[in-house]
Motif scaffolding. Structure first.
Motif, short mmCIF file in Angstrom:
data_model
loop_
_atom_site.label_atom_id
_atom_site.label_comp_id
_atom_site.label_asym_id
_atom_site.label_seq_id
_atom_site.Cartn_x
_atom_site.Cartn_y
_atom_site.Cartn_z
N ILE A 1 29.80 -50.28 14.96
CA ILE A 1 30.22 -49.88 16.30
C ILE A 1 29.14 -49.06 16.99
CG2 ILE A 1 31.85 -48.47 17.62
CD1 ILE A 1 34.00 -49.18 15.65
N PHE A 2 28.67 -48.03 16.31
CA PHE A 2 27.87 -47.02 17.00
C PHE A 2 26.40 -47.37 17.17
CE2 PHE A 2 31.47 -44.70 15.04
CZ PHE A 2 32.09 -44.29 16.22
N SER A 3 25.93 -48.42 16.51
CA SER A 3 24.53 -48.80 16.67
C SER A 3 24.30 -49.72 17.86
CB SER A 3 24.03 -49.50 15.39
OG SER A 3 24.73 -50.72 15.19
N ASP A 4 25.37 -50.26 18.41
CA ASP A 4 25.25 -51.21 19.51
C ASP A 4 25.94 -50.64 20.74
OD1 ASP A 4 24.69 -54.09 20.46
OD2 ASP A 4 26.85 -53.87 20.83
N SER A 5 25.20 -50.48 21.85
CA SER A 5 25.74 -49.82 23.04
C SER A 5 26.93 -50.55 23.64
CB SER A 5 24.64 -49.67 24.09
OG SER A 5 24.06 -50.93 24.41
N ALA A 6 26.84 -51.89 23.72
CA ALA A 6 27.94 -52.65 24.32
C ALA A 6 29.21 -52.54 23.47
CB ALA A 6 27.54 -54.11 24.48
N THR A 7 29.05 -52.66 22.15
CA THR A 7 30.21 -52.57 21.26
C THR A 7 30.82 -51.18 21.29
OG1 THR A 7 29.19 -54.21 19.80
CG2 THR A 7 31.00 -52.92 18.89
N CYS A 8 29.98 -50.16 21.29
CA CYS A 8 30.47 -48.78 21.29
C CYS A 8 31.24 -48.47 22.57
CB CYS A 8 29.30 -47.82 21.13
SG CYS A 8 29.77 -46.09 20.94
N ALA A 9 30.70 -48.86 23.72
CA ALA A 9 31.34 -48.59 25.00
C ALA A 9 32.63 -49.39 25.14
CB ALA A 9 30.39 -48.92 26.15
N LEU A 10 32.61 -50.65 24.72
CA LEU A 10 33.81 -51.48 24.80
C LEU A 10 34.90 -50.94 23.89
CD1 LEU A 10 35.28 -53.99 25.83
CD2 LEU A 10 34.12 -55.32 24.05
N ALA A 11 34.52 -50.55 22.68
CA ALA A 11 35.50 -49.99 21.75
C ALA A 11 36.11 -48.71 22.30
CB ALA A 11 34.84 -49.71 20.39
N PHE A 12 35.26 -47.84 22.86
CA PHE A 12 35.76 -46.60 23.45
C PHE A 12 36.78 -46.90 24.56
CE2 PHE A 12 35.51 -43.64 27.03
CZ PHE A 12 35.89 -42.46 26.43
N ARG A 13 36.43 -47.80 25.46
CA ARG A 13 37.30 -48.09 26.61
C ARG A 13 38.64 -48.68 26.17
NH1 ARG A 13 37.76 -52.79 29.77
NH2 ARG A 13 35.82 -53.67 28.93
N LEU B 1 43.22 -53.50 17.02
CA LEU B 1 42.85 -52.16 17.49
C LEU B 1 43.00 -51.12 16.38
CD1 LEU B 1 44.27 -52.07 21.13
CD2 LEU B 1 42.00 -52.74 20.31
N ASP B 2 44.01 -51.24 15.56
CA ASP B 2 44.16 -50.30 14.43
C ASP B 2 42.95 -50.39 13.50
OD1 ASP B 2 46.57 -49.32 15.30
OD2 ASP B 2 47.80 -50.51 13.93
N GLU B 3 42.50 -51.62 13.24
CA GLU B 3 41.35 -51.80 12.38
C GLU B 3 40.08 -51.26 13.03
OE1 GLU B 3 39.66 -52.64 8.84
OE2 GLU B 3 41.77 -52.84 9.34
N THR B 4 39.94 -51.50 14.33
CA THR B 4 38.78 -50.98 15.07
C THR B 4 38.77 -49.46 15.05
OG1 THR B 4 38.80 -52.92 16.53
CG2 THR B 4 37.58 -50.99 17.29
N MET C 1 32.50 -57.60 15.75
CA MET C 1 33.28 -56.52 16.33
C MET C 1 33.34 -56.66 17.85
SD MET C 1 34.98 -53.69 15.68
CE MET C 1 34.41 -53.06 14.10
N TYR C 2 32.18 -56.93 18.46
CA TYR C 2 32.14 -57.08 19.91
C TYR C 2 32.95 -58.30 20.34
CZ TYR C 2 30.44 -57.53 24.68
OH TYR C 2 30.37 -57.63 26.05
N ALA C 3 32.88 -59.37 19.56
CA ALA C 3 33.58 -60.59 19.94
C ALA C 3 35.09 -60.40 19.92
CB ALA C 3 33.17 -61.73 19.01
N ARG C 4 35.61 -59.77 18.87
CA ARG C 4 37.06 -59.62 18.82
C ARG C 4 37.56 -58.59 19.83
NH1 ARG C 4 38.94 -56.80 13.20
NH2 ARG C 4 37.56 -55.00 13.18
N LEU C 5 36.76 -57.55 20.11
CA LEU C 5 37.14 -56.63 21.18
C LEU C 5 37.07 -57.33 22.54
CD1 LEU C 5 35.39 -53.34 20.00
CD2 LEU C 5 37.85 -53.79 20.11
N SER C 6 36.09 -58.21 22.69
CA SER C 6 35.99 -58.99 23.94
C SER C 6 37.20 -59.89 24.11
CB SER C 6 34.71 -59.82 23.94
OG SER C 6 33.56 -59.00 24.00
N LYS D 1 42.87 -63.92 12.75
CA LYS D 1 41.68 -64.15 11.94
C LYS D 1 40.72 -62.98 12.04
CE LYS D 1 39.85 -68.21 12.10
NZ LYS D 1 39.12 -69.38 12.64
N PHE D 2 40.45 -62.56 13.28
CA PHE D 2 39.47 -61.50 13.44
C PHE D 2 40.06 -60.12 13.18
CE2 PHE D 2 37.66 -65.04 15.87
CZ PHE D 2 36.48 -65.15 15.17
N GLY D 3 41.41 -60.02 13.26
CA GLY D 3 42.04 -58.77 12.86
C GLY D 3 41.94 -58.53 11.37
#
Length: 566
Positions: free
Chosen positions: A95-107, A81-84, A54-59, A41-43
């Motif tokens: 992604i880039f406006s939110d620190s938690a989302t940006c860092a989680l996506a990077f990792r 991950l391909d979509e992210t 974005m943060y929720a599905r990466l979480s 669903k979230f993909g």
């Protein structure tokens, strides 16, 4: 002796040659289906996505990975991950406006082999976050994500290193502040922050991390996911239930394998060698702590048996054998098939040769099922390289020779004995490796960096003890050839810097996929060993001191009770 495991239908199969598809061991199909549907669903939650989505599905992906059940959802995770990554390349504000989302996506993207730069994290400085109690509650998870991301820096990425001091201080201060909050939040946040600070990524064995994560998992932490088309709630009990079942099933297999290793030690008469350290539990623990999936049984057994044998041989060359015996053992391995007992100059040589011979032959036989060819000749060469390097060191000691540091490291990275442990196991993790790939410069470099890092860690931690015993190592040689101008403290700091550099280089070699010919499952074994080494040498020489024996026993012998967690 072939080890048997049971499928859901009750039929038995041999774990060593079974494929991943044969291990249908998750009983709660409803849990699997529910989580898979959420990922799908979230993909597919495009084109309109909010930062929380974005943060929720990466979480969700992060939770599956940290709970050790991501291998059941590889296809669905790849879609997410391909979509992210597509959003990352497009510079999406989500992604880039939110620190938690940006860092989680990077990792998560970097850990999964996507090419991402840490430069985007530079915008989130210390001044970006609040110092008030309310601010800590709001920003603690964001800083936690930044801190985790910074542990994935490559050798030339100084930006991430610059962020490390203030994020560490922020998290430590946050631990005391969140203690003022309610029980549910405190259990979740304090547990995660404490573990992250005390178990750095490069020294955190996956199986131990999974066990801690399961026990600290907040079952009442419900995430509300607001998307453009629905509003749904993820119950984390589904994640927890699946993780506990998976952990306990894998653990039951590991208990049987450890018993098998114990019987093997007795059958091969290795317990009769009184000079040798008995480390079968540690050797198996190091395999099971990182290679825990049921289908990797052959890799675990190869890793553990060769670990036991390299420990025996290390002690044999160090204290247990004469030079005549050492040379005799090497000659026997070079000849390979020896039928007459007259060829052995002692019972010790006979026991060690027979154990090495039978283990290599077993690996050769099993390799047909995985590789379609016999890899025995390659494993013999790996063992001969080790034995000859150990003989060189024994002769240095006997002759009171003082090699240069370069001469020492050329030999010592091989004599550290990781070759027979890691390299044969590469043949049992899935991908087929041709002779060309098995001897490729990239793989040889992975081996050298891993072994150099391990040797330097060992020499740093054992420097004082070995100096008292009159033994040379890298630290003492650095001081000797420094002409008295290098203090012990300066030498130690020098080698700590070298170890850090080797570790970061290894991380880059493993994670970067561009131009790589070595399959990722194979490269992961080298990083697994780096983690094992940093765990054992975190405080002292943990392998020699038995410091981790209780941790090893708990991981293999103590199941997790779901009822106690809910």
């Amino acid at each position: 002796m072939a080890m048997k495991y049971q499928r859901k239908d009750g039929s038995l199969f041999n774990s060593p040659s079974a494929t991943a598809a044969a291990f249908i061991h998750i009983q709660d199909a409803e849990c699997l289906h529910y989580i898979r549907s959420l990922l799908q669903k979230f993909g597919n939650a495009v084109p309109t996505i909010y930062p929380l989505d974005m943060y929720a599905r990466l979480s969700m992906v992060d939770a599956l990975e940290s709970l050790g059940i991501d291998r059941h959802f590889r296809k669905e995770i790849k879609i997410v991950l391909d979509e992210t990554y597509r959003f990352w390349l497009q510079g999406e504000e989500e992604i880039f406006s939110d620190s938690a989302t940006c860092a989680l996506a990077f990792r998560i993207l970097r850990l999964n082999g996507y090419d991402v730069s840490p430069d985007t994290l530079d915008q989130f400085s210390e001044h970006h976050f609040s110092n008030s109690l309310g601010g800590y509650l709001k920003d603690l998870r964001a800083v936690l994500e930044l801190y985790r991301a910074m542990q994935l820096s490559y050798p030339d990425e100084s930006l991430l290193e610059k962020q490390n001091p203030w994020t560490s201080c922020f998290l430590k201060q946050g631990l005391s502040n969140v203690s003022l909050c309610g029980d549910k939040l405190r259990k979740n946040i304090i547990g995660e922050v404490h573990d992250t600070l005390n178990f750095p990524y490069h020294a955190d064995l996956q199986r131990l991390a999974i066990r801690r994560r399961i026990k600290n998992y907040a079952t009442d932490d419900m995430r509300i996911l607001k998307t453009s088309y629905c509003c749904s709630t993820i119950g984390s009990q589904d994640f927890l239930k699946l993780a506990v079942e998976d952990f306990n099933i894998c653990q039951s297999i590991q208990r049987e394998e450890l018993k098998h290793i114990g019987r093997w030690v007795v059958e091969r008469r290795l317990d009769k060698l009184k000079f040798a350290r008995q480390k079968e539990a540690y050797c198996y623990f190091s395999a099971a702590a990182t290679l825990f999936a049921p289908e990797l049984s052959d890799a675990r057994m190869s890793w553990a048996k060769n670990g036991v044998l390299t420990t025996v041989v290390d002690d044999f060359f160090d204290v247990g054998g004469s030079e005549e015996e050492l040379v005799n053992l090497i000659q026997l391995i070079e000849r390979w098939d020896v039928n007459s007992t007259a060829d052995f100059c002692s019972e010790k040589v006979e026991i060690i040769y027979s154990a090495i011979h039978s283990t290599i032959s077993e690996i050769g036989d099993k390799s047909f099922g995985w590789q379609g060819r016999d890899v025995k000749s390659h494993v013999i060469k790996i063992w001969l390289d080790l034995l000859k390097s150990m003989l060189t060191e024994a002769q240095w000691s006997s002759n009171k020779s003082v090699p240069t540091l370069e001469e020492y490291m050329t030999t010592a990275h091989v004599s550290f004995a990781l070759g027979p442990i890691v390299l044969p196991a590469l043949y049992f993790v899935g991908p087929k490796l041709s002779e060309e790939v098995a001897g490729h410069p990239e793989l040889l470099n992975l081996y050298k960096v891993m072994s150099t890092c391990g040797r330097l860690l060992n020499d740093w931690r054992s420097f004082k003890r070995e100096s008292e015993e009159g033994k040379l190592n890298a630290v003492s040689l650095y001081m000797i050839h420094g002409g008295g101008a290098v203090t012990e403290e300066e030498a130690v700091e020098h080698f700590k810097g070298l170890i850090d550099g080797q570790r970061r280089q290894m991380l880059q070699l493993v994670l970067q996929e561009k131009g790589s010919v070595i399959p990722r499952p194979c490269k992961d074994l080298f990083w697994n060993m780096i983690k094992i080494l940093h765990t054992f040498y975190m405080k002292d020489d943990g392998f020699t001191s038995n410091e981790m024996i209780n941790v090893a026993k708990a991981m293999i012998n103590e199941p997790i009770s779901l009822d106690e967690l809910l």
